[in-house]
Design a protein around this motif. Structure first.
Motif, PDB file in Angstrom:
ATOM      1  N   MET A 159      54.406  25.818  35.402  1.00  0.00           N
ATOM      2  CA  MET A 159      54.328  27.007  36.311  1.00  0.00           C
ATOM      3  C   MET A 159      52.535  27.615  36.305  1.00  0.00           C
ATOM      4  O   MET A 159      52.489  27.697  34.883  1.00  0.00           O
ATOM      5  CB  MET A 159      55.652  27.605  36.410  1.00  0.00           C
ATOM      6  N   SER A 160      52.298  27.359  37.713  1.00  0.00           N
ATOM      7  CA  SER A 160      50.599  28.508  37.366  1.00  0.00           C
ATOM      8  C   SER A 160      51.482  30.294  38.014  1.00  0.00           C
ATOM      9  O   SER A 160      52.589  29.738  38.272  1.00  0.00           O
ATOM     10  CB  SER A 160      50.688  27.584  38.645  1.00  0.00           C
ATOM     11  N   GLU A 161      50.142  30.117  37.143  1.00  0.00           N
ATOM     12  CA  GLU A 161      50.346  31.965  37.657  1.00  0.00           C
ATOM     13  C   GLU A 161      50.322  32.423  38.484  1.00  0.00           C
ATOM     14  O   GLU A 161      49.336  31.794  39.795  1.00  0.00           O
ATOM     15  CB  GLU A 161      49.451  31.967  36.176  1.00  0.00           C
ATOM     16  N   ILE A 162      50.709  33.399  39.163  1.00  0.00           N
ATOM     17  CA  ILE A 162      50.966  34.145  40.688  1.00  0.00           C
ATOM     18  C   ILE A 162      49.847  34.778  40.103  1.00  0.00           C
ATOM     19  O   ILE A 162      49.536  35.849  39.922  1.00  0.00           O
ATOM     20  CB  ILE A 162      51.817  34.024  41.328  1.00  0.00           C
ATOM     21  N   LYS A 163      48.615  34.810  41.371  1.00  0.00           N
ATOM     22  CA  LYS A 163      47.199  35.703  41.390  1.00  0.00           C
ATOM     23  C   LYS A 163      47.373  37.351  42.030  1.00  0.00           C
ATOM     24  O   LYS A 163      48.360  36.865  43.127  1.00  0.00           O
ATOM     25  CB  LYS A 163      46.085  34.988  41.881  1.00  0.00           C
ATOM     26  N   THR A 164      47.596  38.424  41.773  1.00  0.00           N
ATOM     27  CA  THR A 164      47.237  38.743  42.744  1.00  0.00           C
ATOM     28  C   THR A 164      45.609  39.850  42.590  1.00  0.00           C
ATOM     29  O   THR A 164      45.102  39.438  42.142  1.00  0.00           O
ATOM     30  CB  THR A 164      48.554  40.395  41.922  1.00  0.00           C
ATOM     31  N   TYR A 165      45.645  40.444  43.878  1.00  0.00           N
ATOM     32  CA  TYR A 165      44.043  40.617  44.253  1.00  0.00           C
ATOM     33  C   TYR A 165      44.418  42.291  44.737  1.00  0.00           C
ATOM     34  O   TYR A 165      45.756  43.066  44.993  1.00  0.00           O
ATOM     35  CB  TYR A 165      43.833  40.016  45.824  1.00  0.00           C
ATOM     36  N   SER A 166      43.163  43.052  44.025  1.00  0.00           N
ATOM     37  CA  SER A 166      43.157  44.552  44.692  1.00  0.00           C
ATOM     38  C   SER A 166      43.418  44.404  45.747  1.00  0.00           C
ATOM     39  O   SER A 166      43.229  43.612  46.921  1.00  0.00           O
ATOM     40  CB  SER A 166      42.499  44.721  44.155  1.00  0.00           C
ATOM     41  N   GLN A 167      44.262  45.899  46.746  1.00  0.00           N
ATOM     42  CA  GLN A 167      43.562  46.090  48.396  1.00  0.00           C
ATOM     43  C   GLN A 167      42.194  45.861  48.958  1.00  0.00           C
ATOM     44  O   GLN A 167      41.775  44.711  49.761  1.00  0.00           O
ATOM     45  CB  GLN A 167      43.479  47.940  48.278  1.00  0.00           C
ATOM     46  N   LYS A 168      41.178  46.211  48.343  1.00  0.00           N
ATOM     47  CA  LYS A 168      39.630  46.048  48.154  1.00  0.00           C
ATOM     48  C   LYS A 168      39.024  44.201  48.383  1.00  0.00           C
ATOM     49  O   LYS A 168      38.536  44.458  49.092  1.00  0.00           O
ATOM     50  CB  LYS A 168      38.790  46.509  47.499  1.00  0.00           C
TER      51      LYS A 168
END
Length: 134
Positions: free
Chosen positions: A1-10
């Protein structure tokens, strides 16, 4: 299972802004006289360098198709395929982290912009603080 990427507000804001600008690069064709002219795409150095490294006359001579070159630029080419017909500087085979980040930030239109650059040759280096002298 691939990792879910998270992004900053910027980063999220940057992605939204890129999406709007990239849309223009893909769809803003113009008519000049009797000619249809594709928009000039301005790429960051990491993308420009990969296009210049692999989008060469030598590629066709070695049997690379446009789609093969596209896969090579995107970092999706099998190493065995590359080794059978090496093209350019082998150190460019693996995409840099900077290129991968660019793809993340241009997730919607980035691949299409690269393909359009391969089709029409309508790209140039984006001027920024690191390459203004060029």
């Amino acid at each position: 299972m691939s990792e879910i990427k998270t992004y900053s507000q910027k980063e999220s804001n940057e992605m939204i802004e890129n999406n709007v600008n990239d849309f223009k690069y893909v769809y803003d064709f113009q008519i000049e006289g009797e000619q249809i002219v594709p928009p000039k795409i301005k790429f960051d150095k990491c993308v420009y360098d990969r296009l210049e490294a692999f989008n060469t006359e030598e590629a066709a001579d070695l049997g690379w198709t446009m789609y093969g070159v596209f896969r090579l630029i995107m970092g999706e080419c099998d190493k065995e395929d590359y080794d059978a017909n090496p093209l350019g500087d082998e150190s460019m085979f693996e995409p840099s982290d900077e290129f991968k980040h660019w793809l993340d930030m241009h997730y919607m239109w980035g691949p299409l912009m690269i393909m359009q650059a391969l089709l029409y040759g309508n790209y140039e280096l984006k001027k920024d603080k690191t390459n203004e002298a060029n």
